[in-house]
Write a protein that holds these residues in place. Structure first.
Motif, PDB file in Angstrom:
ATOM      1  N   ASN A 140      -4.150  42.049  22.879  1.00  0.00           N
ATOM      2  CA  ASN A 140      -3.540  43.413  22.863  1.00  0.00           C
ATOM      3  C   ASN A 140      -2.681  43.916  23.376  1.00  0.00           C
ATOM      4  O   ASN A 140      -2.434  45.464  23.858  1.00  0.00           O
ATOM      5  N   ASP A 186       0.387  47.890  33.329  1.00  0.00           N
ATOM      6  CA  ASP A 186      -1.094  48.214  32.533  1.00  0.00           C
ATOM      7  C   ASP A 186      -0.959  47.031  31.605  1.00  0.00           C
ATOM      8  O   ASP A 186      -2.257  46.423  31.103  1.00  0.00           O
ATOM      9  N   ASN A 189      -4.345  45.412  34.045  1.00  0.00           N
ATOM     10  CA  ASN A 189      -5.307  46.331  32.951  1.00  0.00           C
ATOM     11  C   ASN A 189      -6.228  45.595  31.952  1.00  0.00           C
ATOM     12  O   ASN A 189      -7.214  45.954  31.494  1.00  0.00           O
ATOM     13  N   ILE A 190      -5.428  45.093  31.001  1.00  0.00           N
ATOM     14  CA  ILE A 190      -5.882  45.120  29.527  1.00  0.00           C
ATOM     15  C   ILE A 190      -5.967  43.318  30.008  1.00  0.00           C
ATOM     16  O   ILE A 190      -7.523  42.955  29.073  1.00  0.00           O
ATOM     17  N   ILE A 192      -7.642  42.097  32.797  1.00  0.00           N
ATOM     18  CA  ILE A 192      -8.934  42.618  33.387  1.00  0.00           C
ATOM     19  C   ILE A 192      -9.923  42.713  32.546  1.00  0.00           C
ATOM     20  O   ILE A 192     -10.885  41.932  31.551  1.00  0.00           O
ATOM     21  N   SER A 193      -9.403  43.527  30.977  1.00  0.00           N
ATOM     22  CA  SER A 193     -10.744  43.932  30.650  1.00  0.00           C
ATOM     23  C   SER A 193     -11.089  43.130  29.382  1.00  0.00           C
ATOM     24  O   SER A 193     -12.185  43.021  29.105  1.00  0.00           O
ATOM     25  N   GLU A 194      -9.703  42.012  28.915  1.00  0.00           N
ATOM     26  CA  GLU A 194     -10.372  40.977  28.481  1.00  0.00           C
ATOM     27  C   GLU A 194     -10.976  40.457  28.805  1.00  0.00           C
ATOM     28  O   GLU A 194     -11.421  38.607  28.196  1.00  0.00           O
ATOM     29  N   GLY A 195     -10.871  39.579  30.265  1.00  0.00           N
ATOM     30  CA  GLY A 195     -12.288  38.938  30.652  1.00  0.00           C
ATOM     31  C   GLY A 195     -12.040  37.609  31.894  1.00  0.00           C
ATOM     32  O   GLY A 195     -11.701  37.597  32.484  1.00  0.00           O
ATOM     33  N   LYS A 197      -9.833  37.027  35.509  1.00  0.00           N
ATOM     34  CA  LYS A 197     -10.564  37.676  36.656  1.00  0.00           C
ATOM     35  C   LYS A 197      -9.651  38.536  37.789  1.00  0.00           C
ATOM     36  O   LYS A 197      -8.572  36.538  38.281  1.00  0.00           O
TER      37      LYS A 197
END
Lengths: 347, 127
Positions: A140, A186, A189-190, A192-195, A197
Motif C-alpha cells: 500500500n 509514512d 508506519n505502513i 509496520i501496519s502490514e506486519g 517488526k
C-alpha cells in the motif's frame, strides 16, 4: 537507546532474539538513516569512482544497480566498505556512519583533480526491509516499490524521489529504501501496519554475522588487507588498464605468503565466542588468530564467530574464553542464507 | 522483625531470599536481566560447593555480554536450578521466582540484614 556516532539508536525494541527470528521468518524493518549517503555528479564521476574504489562500477550495466566494494588507502588496507549504485547522472555511495569523517576527508582530497561534485544527502533517510515476507509489507505504499519484485539482487528502481534496491545486511530477501526524510515516517508506519517488526542494532549484528557480512572496525580497518577479511572477491582486476587507490600495494600483498584468512567458526560448547578472544590452532601454545566478531546464533542456537587465522590445514581450533580453551570447528565465513544453513565445515 | 520472604540485594544485582530456615535462594534482579538482554547460557556451581559472600558463584551469558554472578552470603550449595541449563530464558521471564540460580545453607542469618533492601538497591540502580 544508545548514542551511535551521534545518532540515537535502539539496541533492541524488545527481545533481540525475537527480532532476529522475525527477520529470518517474516519481515523486519530497520531505520538505517545513520548511514552516510554520498552522491557524485559531473562529467568525470565514473572516472573518479573507478579510481576511488577497488570494485569496478563499469560492471553496473543498469541504472540503480549496486555493488559491494572496499575503499582502500595507498597501503591497500580498508578505509571503508560501501555499496556503489549507478544513478542517472552519476553514482551514489552508501558508506558507514562510524567512518564518515575519515571517508569525507579522503574522498574530497582526491576528488579535486576530477570534474566531479560530491553531495552529502542529509535530506534523505534510509530504511531497510528484510525477510521472506518483505515484498508483502509495502503493497500500500504509494510508490513503485512493487516493481522491485521483478528485479534481481543488487538491482533497484528510482521514481518519485524514492530509491530502492534489493540489497541488505541480513542474508535474507529484502530491500533498502532511500527516500526524503519527510516520506520515511509514512513508509515506516505502513510497513509496520502490514506486519513488519522493528529491529534494533543488537539483532542487526546477529543477522549480519550469521550472513557472514563484515562490520567495519571488527572484520576490517585501516590496517587490514581485503584479502584478510574475505573481501578479495570484491576487488576487480578485469580491466588491467584501470588504476585504483591501493592497487599497487594489493599486487604486492598477493605475492606475500603470510596473509591470514577470515573463517567462520562454530562451537558446541556453552560459552560465547566474542570479539578479541585469542584463537589457537590445534594444540599450539601461542595464539595466532583472533575472533573478529562473535555471538550466539539465534538461528543455529550455538555460538558462532568470524575469526582471522593463519592459513592452515586445521579443521578445528581453540578459542580462549575466560582462561579455558573451547574447541570450535573451522569453516566458511558464512553461516545462514535465506533462513538456511550454508556453513561448510573444513574437511 | 521477620526477614522471611524478604528479598535483599547486592549492589552487583544478585538477590537473596530466605525461603526456608537457614536456606538462602539466590538469583539476579529484574534490573540485571533487563541490562543483560536475552540470556543464552548459565554456568551454575555444583551442589556441595562452598561459596563466599560476594565471591564468584555462577556465570550468566547473554547475547550481549558475559557476567559473573556473586553469592550474597557465605554458605554451602544445597540445590541448583538445573532447568536454567536448558531454558536460560526463564531468567529473563521470571528473574525473582522461576529464574532462581541456587540455594545455599547459611550459618548466619544475621548477615542477611546487612544486604541492601529493595529500596536501597533501587537507589543504587538509579545512580
Amino acid at each position: 537507546m544508545v548514542d551511535f556516532h551521534g545518532w540515537d539508536m535502539p539496541i533492541n525494541y524488545g527481545s533481540q532474539i525475537e527480532e532476529h527470528h522475525a527477520v529470518r521468518q517474516g519481515c523486519g524493518i530497520f531505520d538505517v538513516s545513520h548511514m552516510t549517503i554520498l552522491d557524485f555528479e559531473g562529467s568525470e564521476s565514473e572516472l573518479f569512482i573507478r579510481k576511488l574504489i577497488a570494485n569496478d562500477v563499469r560492471k553496473l550495466s543498469e541504472n540503480y544497480s549496486g555493488l559491494y566494494s572496499a575503499m582502500l588507502n595507498d597501503k591497500g588496507y580498508v578505509i571503508d566498505d560501501l555499496i556503489a549504485y549507478r544513478m542517472d547522472k552519476g553514482f551514489r555511495l552508501v558508506v558507514n556512519c562510524a567512518t564518515r569523517g575519515e571517508d569525507l576527508r579522503w574522498i574530497s582530497a582526491r576528488a579535486k583533480e576530477y570534474d566531479v561534485n560530491m553531495l552529502e544527502r542529509e535530506d534523505l533517510s534510509m530504511v531497510a526491509i528484510q525477510g521472506p515476507q518483505s515484498p508483502n509489507v509495502l503493497k500500500n505504499f504509494p510508490a513503485p516499490i512493487d516493481f522491485l519484485k521483478e528485479k534481481k539482487r543488487q538491482q533497484g528502481i528510482f521514481q518519485d524521489d524514492i530509491f530502492a534496491a534489493k540489497t541488505g545486511y541480513t542474508g535474507e530477501l529484502g530491500f533498502e529504501v532511500i527516500l526524503p526524510n519527510e516520506k520515511a515516517i509514512d513508509l515506516w508506519n505502513i510497513a509496520i501496519s502490514e506486519g513488519a517488526k522493528p529491529i534494533g542494532l543488537a539483532a542487526r549484528d546477529t543477522l549480519r554475522l550469521e550472513a557472514g557480512m563484515n562490520l567495519y572496525g571488527f572484520e576490517m580497518d585501516e590496517t587490514i588487507s581485503p584479502f584478510e577479511c574475505n573481501m578479495g572477491w570484491t576487488v576487480c582486476w578485469q580491466d588491467d588498464q584501470r588504476d585504483f587507490f591501493g592497487k599497487e600495494s594489493l599486487i604486492k600483498q598477493k605475492e606475500s605468503n603470510d596473509l591470514k584468512e577470515l573463517v567462520g567458526i562454530i562451537t558446541e560448547e556453552k560459552a560465547i565466542l566474542r570479539q578479541g578472544q585469542k584463537i589457537h590452532l590445534e594444540e599450539e601454545n601461542h595464539a595466532r588468530g583472533v575472533v573478529t566478531s562473535g555471538t550466539y546464533s539465534p538461528s543455529l542456537k550455538k555460538p558462532i564467530a568470524l575469526a582471522r587465522l593463519p592459513k592452515s590445514e586445521s579443521t578445528f581450533c581453540f578459542a580462549e574464553i575466560r582462561g579455558k580453551r573451547v574447541k570450535a570447528k573451522i569453516g566458511s565465513p558464512k553461516f545462514i542464507k535465506e533462513g538456511k544453513l550454508i556453513f561448510k565445515e573444513k574437511v | 522483625m521477620s526477614l522471611d520472604n524478604e528479598v535483599r540485594y547486592l549492589s552487583s544485582h544478585e538477590w537473596g531470599r530466605i525461603d526456608e530456615d537457614g536456606i538462602l535462594t539466590v538469583g539476579i534482579s529484574e534490573h540485571a536481566q533487563d541490562l543483560l538482554g536475552d540470556i543464552v547460557f548459565v554456568e551454575l556451581p555444583d551442589v556441595g560447593d562452598m561459596l563466599e559472600a560476594e565471591g564468584e558463584s555462577a556465570i550468566v551469558e547473554s547475547v550481549k555480554a558475559a557476567s559473573d554472578v556473586y553469592s550474597p552470603l557465605t554458605g554451602e550449595v544445597v540445590e541448583i536450578n538445573e532447568k536454567l541449563l536448558d531454558e536460560p530464558e526463564i531468567i529473563n521471564n521470571s528473574p525473582l521466582e522461576d529464574g532462581w540460580f541456587f540455594k545455599i545453607k547459611i550459618d548466619d542469618d544475621l548477615q542477611f540484614a546487612d544486604l541492601l533492601t529493595q529500596e536501597e538497591y533501587n537507589d543504587t540502580c538509579e545512580d
